[in-house]
Every structure is written in C-alpha cells, then in structure tokens.
Design a protein around this motif. Sequence first.
Motif, PDB file in Angstrom:
ATOM      1  N   ASP A  98       0.826  -1.211   0.000  1.00  9.99           N
ATOM      2  CA  ASP A  98       0.000   0.000   0.000  1.00  9.99           C
ATOM      3  C   ASP A  98       0.858   1.259   0.000  1.00  9.99           C
ATOM      4  O   ASP A  98       0.562   2.226  -0.716  1.00  9.99           O
ATOM      5  CB  ASP A  98      -0.946   0.001   1.207  1.00  9.99           C
ATOM      6  CG  ASP A  98      -2.030  -1.056   1.102  1.00  9.99           C
ATOM      7  OD1 ASP A  98      -2.272  -1.571  -0.016  1.00  9.99           O
ATOM      8  OD2 ASP A  98      -2.635  -1.385   2.145  1.00  9.99           O
ATOM      9  N   ARG A 156       2.334   1.792  -3.417  1.00  6.38           N
ATOM     10  CA  ARG A 156       1.309   2.315  -4.327  1.00  6.38           C
ATOM     11  C   ARG A 156       1.223   3.834  -4.189  1.00  6.38           C
ATOM     12  O   ARG A 156       1.166   4.558  -5.183  1.00  6.38           O
ATOM     13  CB  ARG A 156      -0.047   1.692  -4.055  1.00  6.38           C
ATOM     14  CG  ARG A 156      -1.137   2.261  -4.990  1.00  6.38           C
ATOM     15  CD  ARG A 156      -2.567   1.872  -4.640  1.00  6.38           C
ATOM     16  NE  ARG A 156      -2.759   0.463  -4.387  1.00  6.38           N
ATOM     17  CZ  ARG A 156      -2.976  -0.068  -3.171  1.00  6.38           C
ATOM     18  NH1 ARG A 156      -3.020   0.702  -2.102  1.00  6.38           N
ATOM     19  NH2 ARG A 156      -3.156  -1.362  -3.024  1.00  6.38           N
ATOM     20  N   THR A 194       2.012   6.447  -7.099  1.00  8.28           N
ATOM     21  CA  THR A 194       0.977   7.384  -7.536  1.00  8.28           C
ATOM     22  C   THR A 194       1.579   8.773  -7.735  1.00  8.28           C
ATOM     23  O   THR A 194       1.294   9.445  -8.718  1.00  8.28           O
ATOM     24  CB  THR A 194      -0.166   7.442  -6.501  1.00  8.28           C
ATOM     25  OG1 THR A 194      -0.734   6.144  -6.390  1.00  8.28           O
ATOM     26  CG2 THR A 194      -1.235   8.429  -6.910  1.00  8.28           C
TER      27      THR A 194
END
Length: 167
Positions: A152, A155, A159
């Motif tokens: 997570d 990510r 991003t």
Amino acid sequence: MKPDEIDAMVPRWREAGLSSSLIATLELGKRISRLNMLFEQAIKNDLAELGLTYAEFDVLAALLRAPSRRMRPSELAKSLFLTSGGISNVLQRLSTAGYVEREADEGDARSRWVRLTGEGRRMAAAALETTAGAYHDVSAGVPEEVVRQAADDLREVLTHLGRRRYR
C-alpha cells in the motif's frame, strides 16, 4: 526494527552532506532494487526449469490475462516495456516452441494478432503457478500485514512518481 545492509550506508551519506529527504529516497530506491532482485532471481531460476525466460513468461502471462486472449505485438511491447525488436525476438521463440501463433488482423492488413495456443495456455498456467511459488518462498516469514502495508505504501509512492515525465 532490525537494521539491514542499506542502513549501513546511511552514515556515509550523512557524512557526504546529503539531505535527509535525499537519504530517505536513496534508502527507498536501494530497498526496492534489493527486493526486485530477490524476487526476480527466484522467479528466473524457477522459469528456467520450465525452459522459459522472464520475457517469455511476461508475454505468456499478458496474453493469458488479455480480455480477448489476443494482442498485437505493438500492444505487448508497450505493456511489457519491450522494444519492437525485443518483442519480435520473444514472439519468434514462443512461436517456435508452439506456445503462440500469429493470425491476420482482418481490420488492418499490415497488422497481426498474437494468441496463445493450447500448449501456450498450459505453459502460461504452469509458469504462473511456479512464479506464485517463488514469490511465496521469497516472502516466507514476513507477516502478511507487513507485506500488505508495504504494498500500500509503495502504491502511494508510485501514484506520486507516476505523474512525472522523464527524458
């Protein structure tokens, strides 16, 4: 938290006058590279036992997950970050092995489709099972919640980085 080999580099980076934000970025990059190397090494070893290279596996897996089970070579190259020459070589090897076949694109006479053969689907499934085992073996002993949190967090980093353009 137990120190790792990357932590041993931090004092030298501080002595060199690097900023704390740059040091954190270097730590991130070095750890990502190390993780990638561990996973890739295990996967490549297991794929070699099946007679596949990593690039060949990537193509088989991409075709297996394609909604229509077929793709154009240019689509494969773009999605797998391969050059047109690189994808051509991989497709030639997979075709010779009987794992893929090319067919004419009825909508564009200059283009062709690539799709898995029955043997190609069987090999792709075997390779996916093998790579799943390699990922499991490499990450054995790491608590699932730690892996989930790291995935997570990465990510989130991606991003932000994904918005940038590099030369």
